[in-house]
Design an enzyme around this catalytic site. Sequence first.
Site, short mmCIF file in Angstrom:
data_model
loop_
_atom_site.label_atom_id
_atom_site.label_comp_id
_atom_site.label_asym_id
_atom_site.label_seq_id
_atom_site.Cartn_x
_atom_site.Cartn_y
_atom_site.Cartn_z
CD GLN A 107 53.68 32.47 32.97
OE1 GLN A 107 52.85 32.47 33.86
NE2 GLN A 107 53.39 32.90 31.74
CB SER A 110 53.10 36.88 38.49
OG SER A 110 52.16 36.78 37.45
CD GLU A 225 49.30 32.97 31.26
OE1 GLU A 225 49.20 32.74 32.47
OE2 GLU A 225 49.82 33.99 30.80
CD GLU A 363 37.86 42.46 36.92
OE1 GLU A 363 36.82 42.21 37.56
OE2 GLU A 363 38.86 41.69 36.91
#
Length: 380
Positions: A107, A110, A225, A363
């Site tokens: 993937q 990011s 995911e 978070e």
Amino acid sequence: MDLGLPGDDDTRRRRVRAWFDEHPHPTGRQLAEAGYVAPHWAAPYGLDADPLTQLMIDEELRRAGVRRPVNPIGIGWAGPTLMYAGTEAQKDRWLWPLLSGEDFWCQLFSEPGAGSDLASLTTRAERDGDYWVVNGQKVWTSYAHIAQWGILLARTDPTATKHMGISYFVCPMDAPGIDIRPLIDMTGEHAFNEVFLTDVRIPADHLIGPEHGGWELAKVTLGNERVSLSGEGALWGMGPTAEDLVDLIRGRGTGGAGGAGGAPSAPTRDRLVDVWIEAQILRFLRLRMVSAVLAGRAPGAEASVRKAIADAHGQHIMNLARDLAGAHGMLAGTGPVGSLDDPTWSRGFLFSPALTVGGGTAEVQRNIVAEKVLGLPRDP
């Protein structure tokens, strides 16, 4: 809870069991073509299986001692997105070798400046005839060094708002201009990578879905995911489970952190019960999500709920295993498989902090739950 799983005399179970009797050592391709790799997928790639049938197939896989092909990003993330938005030609080209494990996937989402805020990505793709030319950098790309294909997000309209100018591609990982550099984690292993893309030419037919429509597909991938990363194992769907640890302690008769014989101490028993209960909660949440997908709903905030719970669960298992190993817990495992000295546990303890970061931090998951489920104002 009685899930009402098909019994030994059920026609579906007999059919699956007979298939494994005929194929005691099936190849990945045979498992894929039988529909047993992703049974909930639509035919011909799956069996349109309901949750109970999926659990029954899982039972029969365990009974036969057969494991599905290992291709977590391909089967868990890329595949569902291709099923959702790919053309028939794209599905036929990529899904069979993806399901069989013949083609491994990674993937490319990011970036150094766009982690949790993925839509801020700056990797560019510009159209040049029958190709897209890609320039940019990706990071934390698991197994890029062994993958044949990668799912790639790149900005195709720099004038659009950040969510609207992104497109979704399948990137051949052997294309000229791709430079893969290892990132060694504290387990000493090389799974993560930096990927630099310099004038990488991707064929135009590798665009998935509409041009500039990549953000909607990214949400499909990220939803799957989070389902995949919160799988049955303690390490993102891989490795040991809470049941494995309970069975190990039951068989060994370990007595507390020191590893002495006899019954586990009362605090140890409480911790074992806690991780086992967490595992059952996660199992039923998984069933709920699978039911939603079968009803035609994309994975939503439920995936974030489950991942947030599963991340802490994985760390609970590994911390308990470390304590049960006693002094051995300070050393790299060197013992036989099935013991607390199995290297799986020591590696898992070192790797488990990554669980609350990869695939969206804990978070971020809680923000999604707050906004999408509870309707709270967006976090400033």
